[in-house]
Design an enzyme around this catalytic site. Structure first.
Site, PDB file in Angstrom:
ATOM      1  N   GLU A   1      -1.586   0.085   6.965  1.00 23.28           N
ATOM      2  CA  GLU A   1      -1.239   0.829   5.592  1.00 23.28           C
ATOM      3  C   GLU A   1      -0.359   1.718   5.681  1.00 23.28           C
ATOM      4  OE1 GLU A   1      -5.833   1.408   3.913  1.00 23.28           O
ATOM      5  OE2 GLU A   1      -5.023   3.068   5.132  1.00 23.28           O
ATOM      6  N   CYS A   2       0.581   1.508   4.883  1.00 26.46           N
ATOM      7  CA  CYS A   2       1.755   2.294   4.606  1.00 26.46           C
ATOM      8  C   CYS A   2       2.528   2.365   5.948  1.00 26.46           C
ATOM      9  CB  CYS A   2       1.461   3.908   4.135  1.00 26.46           C
ATOM     10  SG  CYS A   2       2.809   4.624   3.391  1.00 26.46           S
TER      11      CYS A   2
END
Length: 444
Positions: A330-331
Site C-alpha cells: 500500500e502506497c
C-alpha cells in the site's frame, strides 16, 4: 453505556491534537480509563493517542466504514470510564458526496454516537468574534450538540475577559483557557506529524500537554459534559474487520519506512485468528518464510532510499517469497515493490522489482482523498470484483507503471482516478499487487 466527547475545532491548526493528548494524559493521571478514537483516515495520530492513554486508539470513518462496523468499533471502549474522540480538520469538513454513513466529517460521529463536542477555539487575533464562530458551529446542525469551548492562545487577562464576554453572550460554556505561549511542538513532515515511535521526547511532550490541561481546563466539568454512547453492537473491533485477513500467517513489514497500518485492520486480523509476523526491511530482514502472505504497508520509503537499495537480504528474501505466494503493498509499500524510487534530490534508488513501478519525489505533487476501488484482480483477502473503500495521501509522481491495472479507482465524487494500482504474476505463480490507497474497509 460509556459517556463520550468529541474534541473538534473550526479548522486545522487550532490546537486540538495538543488538547487531545493533554486531556488523555491528565485524565489518565486522575485515575480515569479513557478510550481514544480518531475521526477519519489518519494513520499517525492513533499512535500518539496510545502513548498518552495507554490504550489502543482506533479510526472511525463515516465515509468508508459500513454502519455496523462503525458502531461496532465502540466495543474497543469496554472497561473504559470515558470515550474521547479527536476530530479532523474543521468540525463539519468532509467530502461532497456521502459514503457508507456520512461524508467523513467529525460532526457525523458526534451525531451518530451522541457525543457532545468540545470546541477548541484559537482566539488569537480576535476577541468577541470568537464567540460568533463558536455559536455558528453550535447551531449549524441540530443533531450536533456543543458542550462547551476550550479557548486556546489567549494573550492576556484582558484578552480572556473579552472572549469570555462573547461566549457568555452566545450562551456557550467555557471549559478551559490556554495561554498564548510557545507551542508544545510536535515535529511535522509532509504527511503530518512525525510518527510517535520516531520521537524520543514524546512522553515529555505529553507530560507538558497534560500539565497545560490541568492548569487551564476544568477537567471535572469536562467529564460531566460527556454524553452516553449507544450500546455497542454490530461487529465489534474483533469483527469490524471481519475484514477477512489476507492470510493465516501474515509477514508484515514494520519499521520507520513501513508503519502506516490502521489499528482496526491489525486488530481485526488477529481477532479473526491470523498471526502477524513483523519484519524490518530497514534492518535487511526478509519476510518469514513460514508466512502465507506478505503485506508491505505505507510509510516513508523515500526517506530511506539508500538503505532499502542496499538491503540485499530483504530483496532476495522478498523475491523468494513472492515467487510462490502473494505480496501486497500500500502506497509506500507499493512504491518499494517497484523498480525504483527517485528521491527529492533526484537520486534514483533501486527497489524490490516485483512490479515495474517507478516513482519520483523530485517534483512533488499531492494526491489526497478518499478512494473507491473495484478490484479487477483479487488481492490477499479480497476477491476480484470486490468494492473497497480507502484513502490516498502521498506526494509521489509516477514515471512508469507498465503492469496490468489492479482496480478501477474513483474519488469520493465518482470521478476516475489515474492511480489504478498494479498487478503482476511472478514466474513461480505468486501474485504481486499494490495500490496507492490504504484499505479502510470493504464496501457493503
Amino acid at each position: 453505556m460509556i459517556p463520550g466527547l468529541l474534541v473538534a475545532a473550526p479548522a486545522s491548526g487550532s490546537g486540538k491534537t495538543t488538547v487531545m493528548l493533554g486531556l488523555l494524559a491528565a485524565l489518565r493521571e486522575s485515575g480515569l480509563t479513557v478510550q481514544p478514537f480518531k475521526n477519519g483516515p489518519d494513520y499517525i495520530d492513533p499512535a500518539f493517542h496510545r502513548a498518552a492513554s495507554g490504550r489502543e486508539s482506533f479510526n472511525l470513518d463515516s465515509w468508508a466504514m459500513p454502519g455496523p462496523m462503525l458502531d461496532g468499533m465502540l466495543s474497543a471502549a469496554e472497561g473504559a470510564d470515558l470515550v474521547l474522540a479527536e476530530g479532523s480538520m474543521g468540525l463539519f469538513d468532509g467530502v461532497a458526496a456521502r459514503g457508507a454513513t456520512g461524508n467523513g466529517a467529525s460532526a457525523d460521529l458526534a451525531a451518530r454516537m451522541g457525543w457532545p463536542v468540545v470546541l477548541v477555539i484559537d482566539a488569537s487575533g480576535q476577541a468577541q468574534t470568537a464567540a460568533a464562530v463558536a455559536l455558528g458551529l453550535a447551531r449549524f446542525r441540530p443533531a450536533v450538540r456543543v458542550a462547551g469551548v476550550i479557548l486556546n492562545r489567549i494573550a492576556s487577562a484582558r484578552h480572556e475577559a473579552l472572549v469570555r464576554a462573547g461566549m457568555e453572550e452566545a450562551g456557550l460554556s467555557v471549559l478551559g483557557v490556554l495561554p498564548k505561549r510557545a507551542a508544545i511542538a510536535m515535529p511535522e513532515r509532509h504527511l503530518g506529524l512525525v510518527q510517535a515511535e520516531e520521537q524520543p521526547a514524546l512522553q515529555a511532550l505529553i507530560a507538558q500537554a497534560a500539565a497545560l490541561m490541568r492548569e487551564g481546563v476544568d477537567l471535572d466539568a469536562l467529564v460531566q459534559a460527556a454524553g452516553a454512547s449507544p450500546p455497542t453492537g454490530g461487529e465489534g473491533t474483533g469483527g469490524t474487520a471481519r475484514l477477512t485477513p489476507p492470510g493465516q500467517r501474515i509477514a508484515l513489514a514494520r519499521d520507520a519506512a513501513f508503519s502506516f497500518v490502521y489499528p482496526h485492520l491489525l486488530h481485526g486480523w488477529r481477532a479473526a485468528g491470523a498471526e502477524v509476523l513483523p519484519f524490518s526491511p530497514l534492518a535487511d530482514q526478509a519476510p518469514d518464510p513460514s508466512a502465507d502472505v506478505c503485506w508491505l504497508p505505507g510509510g516513508y520509503p523515500e526517506l530511506h532510499g539508500a538503505t532499502l537499495a542496499n538491503a540485499d537480504r530483504f530483496r532476495a528474501g522478498l523475491h523468494a517469497f513472492a515467487a510462490t505466494r502473494p505480496v501486497h503493498g500500500e502506497c509506500g509499500g507499493y512504491m518499494a515493490m517497484g523498480e525504483a524510487i527517485v528521491d527529492k534530490d533526484g537520486t534514483r534508488h533501486r527497489m524490490a522489482g516485483l512490479l515495474g513501478l517507478v516513482t519520483s519525489f523530485e517534483t512533488r505533487k499531492m494526491h489526497l482523498g478518499y478512494r473507491s476501488a473495484r478490484l479487477m484482480q483479487g488481492i490477499p483477502g479480497q476477491a476480484p470484483g470486490q468494492l473497497l473503500r480507502g484513502h490516498e495521501f502521498h506526494y509521489s509522481t509516477i514515471l512508469a507503471q507498465p503492469d496490468a491495472p489492479l482496480a478501477a479507482v474513483t474519488d469520493a465524487t465518482g470521478a476516475p482516478v489515474a492511480e489504478t494500482g498494479s498487478t503482476r504474476l511472478q514466474p513461480g505463480g505468486g501474485l504481486s499487487t499494490g495500490t496507492f490507497f490504504h484499505l479502510i474497509a470493504p464496501a457493503p
